[in-house]
Write an enzyme that holds these catalytic residues in place. Structure first.
Site, PDB file in Angstrom:
ATOM      1  N   CYS A   1       0.859  -1.185   0.000  1.00  0.00           N
ATOM      2  CA  CYS A   1       0.000   0.000   0.000  1.00  0.00           C
ATOM      3  C   CYS A   1       0.889   1.227   0.000  1.00  0.00           C
ATOM      4  O   CYS A   1       1.853   1.282   0.771  1.00  0.00           O
ATOM      5  CB  CYS A   1      -0.894  -0.027   1.243  1.00  0.00           C
ATOM      6  SG  CYS A   1      -1.993   1.388   1.392  1.00  0.00           S
TER       7      CYS A   1
ATOM      8  N   HIS B   1      -9.361  -3.928  -1.032  1.00  0.00           N
ATOM      9  CA  HIS B   1      -8.293  -3.082  -0.486  1.00  0.00           C
ATOM     10  C   HIS B   1      -8.683  -1.604  -0.588  1.00  0.00           C
ATOM     11  O   HIS B   1      -8.554  -0.852   0.382  1.00  0.00           O
ATOM     12  CB  HIS B   1      -6.988  -3.362  -1.241  1.00  0.00           C
ATOM     13  CG  HIS B   1      -5.819  -2.546  -0.778  1.00  0.00           C
ATOM     14  ND1 HIS B   1      -4.697  -3.103  -0.192  1.00  0.00           N
ATOM     15  CD2 HIS B   1      -5.592  -1.203  -0.804  1.00  0.00           C
ATOM     16  CE1 HIS B   1      -3.852  -2.133   0.120  1.00  0.00           C
ATOM     17  NE2 HIS B   1      -4.368  -0.972  -0.254  1.00  0.00           N
ATOM     18  N   GLU B   2      -9.169  -1.204  -1.777  1.00  0.00           N
ATOM     19  CA  GLU B   2      -9.495   0.216  -1.971  1.00  0.00           C
ATOM     20  C   GLU B   2     -10.657   0.651  -1.088  1.00  0.00           C
ATOM     21  O   GLU B   2     -10.609   1.713  -0.454  1.00  0.00           O
ATOM     22  CB  GLU B   2      -9.809   0.506  -3.441  1.00  0.00           C
ATOM     23  CG  GLU B   2      -8.651   0.325  -4.392  1.00  0.00           C
ATOM     24  CD  GLU B   2      -7.400   1.056  -3.960  1.00  0.00           C
ATOM     25  OE1 GLU B   2      -7.497   2.106  -3.307  1.00  0.00           O
ATOM     26  OE2 GLU B   2      -6.312   0.550  -4.253  1.00  0.00           O
TER      27      GLU B   2
ATOM     28  N   HIS C   1     -10.059   1.486   2.497  1.00  0.00           N
ATOM     29  CA  HIS C   1      -9.565   2.830   2.806  1.00  0.00           C
ATOM     30  C   HIS C   1     -10.717   3.772   3.153  1.00  0.00           C
ATOM     31  O   HIS C   1     -10.518   4.759   3.870  1.00  0.00           O
ATOM     32  CB  HIS C   1      -8.781   3.404   1.619  1.00  0.00           C
ATOM     33  CG  HIS C   1      -7.369   2.902   1.512  1.00  0.00           C
ATOM     34  ND1 HIS C   1      -6.407   3.148   2.471  1.00  0.00           N
ATOM     35  CD2 HIS C   1      -6.747   2.170   0.552  1.00  0.00           C
ATOM     36  CE1 HIS C   1      -5.255   2.596   2.097  1.00  0.00           C
ATOM     37  NE2 HIS C   1      -5.434   1.993   0.938  1.00  0.00           N
TER      38      HIS C   1
HETATM   39 NI    NI Z   1      -3.818   1.004   0.112  1.00  0.00          NI
END
Ligand code: NI
Length: 181
Positions: free
Chosen positions: A101, A143-144, A147
Site C-alpha cells: 500500500c 483493499h481500496e 480505505h
Molecule cells: Ni492502500
C-alpha cells in the site's frame, strides 16, 4: 489537475470513515477523480482512495492496463470510478495474497480477502455500477474500499509473521511491484 502526496500510516485521516458523496456531475467531483487518476498513475498504482490524498469522501479509482509493468501477470481490471460503494462477499471462501500500500511504504503483508465479492456504487456522473468479481479484481476492490472505512491492510492480517519489508521478503523484485495503491 494536480499530483497529490499520499498520506502514510499514522495519519488519523487514514483511520476515519469517509463521508458519502451527495452531489454528482459537479466540477469538484470531476477534479477529485482526475487528481486521483493522475496521482495513481504517477505512482504506478492499481488503485487509489480519496482518503489517501486527504479527502474524506467515499471515492476510489482503480484499474489495471495491459501495459502496467507492475502487473504483467495480473488480469485486466477495467478503469473504474467507484463512489459510495458497498462490497458484499459472495460466499465465505477467502484467499491469501500479498499486498502493499502506498500509505504503508516499503512493507508487504499476506492478507486474507474474500475470493468473490459483489460491489455496487456509482460513477462520478451518478450512473450505477454493479459487478460480481473474483481474483485480483476482488482483492483490489476490497483493499481500496477498506480505505473508505478506515482500514489499512495490516489490520486485516491474521498472521503478523507474514509481514515485512519488501526488499527482505522479495529481494528478487523491484520495490514497487506488489503495491496495490
Ligand atoms: Ni492502500
Amino acid at each position: 489537475m494536480a499530483l497529490h502526496s499520499i498520506l502514510k500510516m499514522g495519519e488519523p485521516g487514514l483511520l476515519a470513515r469517509a463521508e458519502p458523496v451527495t452531489a454528482f456531475n459537479t466540477p469538484e467531483l470531476e477534479l477529485l477523480v482526475a487528481d486521483l487518476w493522475e496521482t495513481m498513475h504517477s505512482r504506478s498504482g492499481a488503485g487509489l482512495a480519496a482518503p489517501q490524498i486527504g479527502v474524506p469522501l467515499q471515492v476510489v479509482v482503480f484499474g489495471t492496463g495491459m501495459l502496467n509493468p507492475r502487473y504483467p501477470e495480473a488480469e485486466i481490471v477495467p478503469p473504474t470510478v467507484l463512489i459510495n460503494p458497498t462490497v458484499t462477499p459472495m460466499g465465505a471462501t477467502m484467499e491469501d495474497g500479498w499486498e502493499g500500500c502506498l500509505s504503508v511504504p516499503g512493507l508487504r503483508g499476506l492478507v486474507p480477502r474474500y475470493a468473490q465479492v459483489r460491489y455496487q456504487g456509482f460513477d462520478q456522473h451518478g450512473d450505477s455500477i454493479a459487478r460480481t468479481v473474483d481474483g485480483f479484481h476482488a482483492r483490489l476492490v476490497q483493499h481500496e474500499c477498506d480505505h473508505l472505512w478506515g482500514f489499512l491492510y495490516p489490520m486485516r492480517m491474521k498472521d503478523m509473521a507474514q509481514f515485512g519489508f519488501v526488499d527482505t521478503l522479495f529481494p528478487q523484485i523491484a520495490d514497487a511491484e506488489t503495491d496495490i495503491d
